[in-house]
Write an enzyme that holds these catalytic residues in place. Sequence first.
Site, PDB file in Angstrom:
ATOM      1  N   CYS A   1       0.815  -1.256   0.001  1.00  0.00           N
ATOM      2  CA  CYS A   1      -0.011  -0.099   0.114  1.00  0.00           C
ATOM      3  C   CYS A   1       0.775   1.312   0.005  1.00  0.00           C
ATOM      4  CB  CYS A   1      -0.980  -0.005   1.149  1.00  0.00           C
ATOM      5  SG  CYS A   1      -1.811  -1.420   1.454  1.00  0.00           S
TER       6      CYS A   1
ATOM      7  N   ARG B   1       5.017  -0.041  -6.152  1.00  0.00           N
ATOM      8  CA  ARG B   1       4.976  -0.926  -5.087  1.00  0.00           C
ATOM      9  C   ARG B   1       4.311  -2.077  -4.986  1.00  0.00           C
ATOM     10  NH1 ARG B   1       6.986   1.799  -0.579  1.00  0.00           N
ATOM     11  NH2 ARG B   1       5.397   0.684   0.723  1.00  0.00           N
TER      12      ARG B   1
ATOM     13  N   TRP C   1      -2.918  -2.736  -1.493  1.00  0.00           N
ATOM     14  CA  TRP C   1      -2.771  -4.263  -1.833  1.00  0.00           C
ATOM     15  C   TRP C   1      -3.483  -4.894  -0.579  1.00  0.00           C
ATOM     16  CZ3 TRP C   1      -0.156  -8.570   0.209  1.00  0.00           C
ATOM     17  CH2 TRP C   1       0.539  -9.319  -0.794  1.00  0.00           C
TER      18      TRP C   1
ATOM     19  N   ASN D   1      -1.884   2.764   5.847  1.00  0.00           N
ATOM     20  CA  ASN D   1      -0.868   1.555   5.610  1.00  0.00           C
ATOM     21  C   ASN D   1      -0.558   0.753   6.744  1.00  0.00           C
ATOM     22  OD1 ASN D   1      -0.640   2.541   2.922  1.00  0.00           O
ATOM     23  ND2 ASN D   1       1.514   3.077   3.014  1.00  0.00           N
ATOM     24  N   GLY D   2      -0.587  -0.529   6.771  1.00  0.00           N
ATOM     25  CA  GLY D   2      -0.076  -1.325   7.712  1.00  0.00           C
ATOM     26  C   GLY D   2      -1.635  -2.375   8.266  1.00  0.00           C
TER      27      GLY D   2
ATOM     28  N   GLU E   1      18.586 -17.470  -7.666  1.00  0.00           N
ATOM     29  CA  GLU E   1      18.124 -16.240  -8.205  1.00  0.00           C
ATOM     30  C   GLU E   1      17.614 -16.388  -9.384  1.00  0.00           C
ATOM     31  OE1 GLU E   1      17.377 -13.713  -6.843  1.00  0.00           O
ATOM     32  OE2 GLU E   1      17.507 -12.087  -8.249  1.00  0.00           O
TER      33      GLU E   1
ATOM     34  N   LYS F   1      13.852 -15.281 -10.570  1.00  0.00           N
ATOM     35  CA  LYS F   1      13.512 -14.224 -11.334  1.00  0.00           C
ATOM     36  C   LYS F   1      12.502 -14.966 -12.332  1.00  0.00           C
ATOM     37  CE  LYS F   1      14.450 -11.472  -9.820  1.00  0.00           C
ATOM     38  NZ  LYS F   1      15.371 -11.098  -8.614  1.00  0.00           N
TER      39      LYS F   1
ATOM     40  N   GLU G   1       9.028 -15.161 -10.832  1.00  0.00           N
ATOM     41  CA  GLU G   1       8.221 -13.939 -10.617  1.00  0.00           C
ATOM     42  C   GLU G   1       7.616 -13.207 -11.782  1.00  0.00           C
ATOM     43  OE1 GLU G   1      11.581 -11.708  -8.745  1.00  0.00           O
ATOM     44  OE2 GLU G   1      10.064 -10.855  -7.513  1.00  0.00           O
TER      45      GLU G   1
ATOM     46  N   HIS H   1      19.728 -37.080  -6.433  1.00  0.00           N
ATOM     47  CA  HIS H   1      19.085 -37.267  -5.085  1.00  0.00           C
ATOM     48  C   HIS H   1      17.546 -36.968  -5.125  1.00  0.00           C
ATOM     49  CE1 HIS H   1      22.777 -38.511  -3.154  1.00  0.00           C
ATOM     50  NE2 HIS H   1      23.374 -37.254  -3.213  1.00  0.00           N
TER      51      HIS H   1
ATOM     52  N   LYS I   1       6.389  -4.658  -4.518  1.00  0.00           N
ATOM     53  CA  LYS I   1       7.686  -4.279  -4.450  1.00  0.00           C
ATOM     54  C   LYS I   1       8.418  -4.399  -2.981  1.00  0.00           C
ATOM     55  CE  LYS I   1      11.955  -2.871  -6.027  1.00  0.00           C
ATOM     56  NZ  LYS I   1      12.572  -4.016  -6.359  1.00  0.00           N
TER      57      LYS I   1
HETATM   58  C1  AGP Z   1      12.746 -10.140  -5.768  1.00  0.00           C
HETATM   59  O1  AGP Z   1      12.976 -10.035  -7.121  1.00  0.00           O
HETATM   60  C2  AGP Z   1      11.646 -10.059  -5.114  1.00  0.00           C
HETATM   61  N1  AGP Z   1      10.824  -9.354  -5.537  1.00  0.00           N
HETATM   62  C3  AGP Z   1      11.615 -10.084  -3.436  1.00  0.00           C
HETATM   63  O2  AGP Z   1      12.154 -11.608  -3.380  1.00  0.00           O
HETATM   64  C4  AGP Z   1      12.505  -9.426  -2.662  1.00  0.00           C
HETATM   65  O3  AGP Z   1      13.885  -9.616  -2.945  1.00  0.00           O
HETATM   66  C5  AGP Z   1      12.094  -9.626  -1.208  1.00  0.00           C
HETATM   67  O4  AGP Z   1      10.817  -9.362  -1.181  1.00  0.00           O
HETATM   68  C6  AGP Z   1      12.872  -8.735  -0.289  1.00  0.00           C
HETATM   69  O5  AGP Z   1      12.842  -7.467  -0.471  1.00  0.00           O
HETATM   70  P1  AGP Z   1      13.753  -6.376   0.274  1.00  0.00           P
HETATM   71  O6  AGP Z   1      15.215  -6.612  -0.235  1.00  0.00           O
HETATM   72  O7  AGP Z   1      13.269  -5.209  -0.229  1.00  0.00           O
HETATM   73  O8  AGP Z   1      13.793  -6.919   1.989  1.00  0.00           O
END
Ligand code: AGP
Length: 612
Positions: A2, A28, A75, A100-101, A485, A489, A492, A508, A607
């Site tokens: 949010c 965000r 959100w 927010n929160g 990673e 990616k 996501e 395994h 985000k």
């Molecule tokens: C990464 O591509 C993600 N969107 C997500 O995993 C992100 O890295 C994670 O939410 C942690 O965020 P931060 O680094 O802002 O703490």
Amino acid sequence: MCGIVGGIRRHSNIVDFLTDGLKRLEYRGYDSSGIAVHTPDKIARVRRVGRVQNMQDAATAKGLTGSLGIGHTRWATHGGVTEPNAHPHISGGLIAVVHNGIIENFESEKARLQNLGYEFESQTDTEVIAHSIKHEYMNNGGDLFLAVKQAAQNFHGAYAIAVIAHDNPNEMVVARMGCPLLVAFGDDETFIASDVSAVIAFTRKISYLEDGDIALLNADGIIKMIDKTGQAVNRAVKTSSISLASLELGGYNHFMQKEIYEQPKAISDTAEVFLDGGFDAINFGENAETIFKDIDSIKILACGTSYYSALTAKYWLESIAKIRTDVEIASEYRYRDVIANPKELIITISQSGETLDTMEALKFAQNQGHKYSLSICNVMESALPRASTLVLYTRAGAEIGVASTKAFTTQLVVLFGLAVTLGKLRGFVDEAMEQDFIAQLRHLPNDVQHALNLEPQIVAWASKFAAKPSALFLGRGIHYPIALEGALKLKEITYIHAEAYPAGELKHGPLALVDDNMPVVVIAPNDALLDKVKANMQEVSARGGELFVFTDLDTEFSADDKVHLIRTPRHIGVLSPIVHTVGVQLLSYHCALAKGTDVDKPRNLAKSVTVE
Ligand code: AGP
């Protein structure tokens, strides 16, 4: 997640600021938005599910104008993605609130307010804030500041709120507890926002609220403010140095693309602290040397991509600085019985600096008796660095794409710098080694640029990948986290199911998944584990799997129609994980383009993850 904006102008319309600010908060992640503006007749409100643009179009069609207003991108947490659940929430036509929160005790508060005769129109926790403030407003002679102060005593949880009242056309009250909130000062205009990017096009003069602060604002600025003890307080006014260009696409199609291409500069800006200042403890804070000399181990807490940078760093910290390093997912660590060690340095890594799981894990560690903490963060003044003993900021610039790219590679630069710094202090890095590390760091932006130049070959791979339902990523040693990673990616932004394994683990279990429809990406640079990785690749080939191999010069692989190779132009050495990250980033990006998914705002994700 949010986002909040709000503003008061002495004479002119505030709606352009509200909609512009909300658009700048879109990155965000959100699913609905709304604004409420003070008008002579009423507090006029527009809310819409979907993009801010829909809401803005509706506001324009309604002719919404006024000099006092608040806005929000939501959100969904409590209640579905519906217009009645979107903010602002209004109580009795009198009080409008954005929040927010999460109010954790909203159910009991709701019951209390229902007993007092309040009717609820939404399923949100925020509506209790609106009714509760309205109730206190009526009981306190229309004093909005006092009403917020009284009502806040009933809220358990985290919040940043902005509140306006219909019979008070020139003032707004804001309050913060656990969620970021700032006040920004223009000429004859005052703004509030949850994120500096919302206000930067209008003013750079900013004050960050602290937890427990409540402030009364008008167009001249802050009229009065109290802290959590109820004492009058002033917060420093700072000038933000964030560039507007970093918040805009420039000539790129997507923020993710822009941010991948910004990596040579982001890395060189971040490395500067070590290249100019040396691998010196002072880079991490005033008393860092004393702390670094006292610690006997490290624990790193992080989430998502930041967690993978921690996993990579473990290899550097243990091999270069010879210090025992554990890495834990923040949301797991905070809910288990831990054996606290006051000589252990807690490191939190976060792009945003406001990830709730990481923040709560840090608080938990501190409550267990951990006295030393270091935050590696990309956002100045965010919650994590403020709560940590030491800090070193990555200098990646604003990262807007939900998929983290340049934040990850710059985190790795800082973590490498930390490993060498600790190695020096602990007597494991001599002058010759230090010079070698400096040379490698100097070369890194160039190596990353060369990796970016491999893009045309990656585009060709992406066309094969995009039609696949799933993919495997393999790596060994320090390149295993890069495989993780890469898989994250791909998941996501393309929604292709992807998993990463240490290559030796394949036999395994996951080898059962391999057939001629399963692309297998391998990070296979020319390091000590290369022969082992090659053996694992044979296991894939023997089962008809198709291999996509990121490697270096001189690795003696031969390509065929089931083995595809992309080579970096030279063997990189200790910083190889950073360079090999670029390939997996570009692969995901081009797969997403081929699939037509929303690269910068993938479904269901945000985000900044400010809820549990
Ligand atoms: C990464 O591509 C993600 N969107 C997500 O995993 C992100 O890295 C994670 O939410 C942690 O965020 P931060 O680094 O802002 O703490």
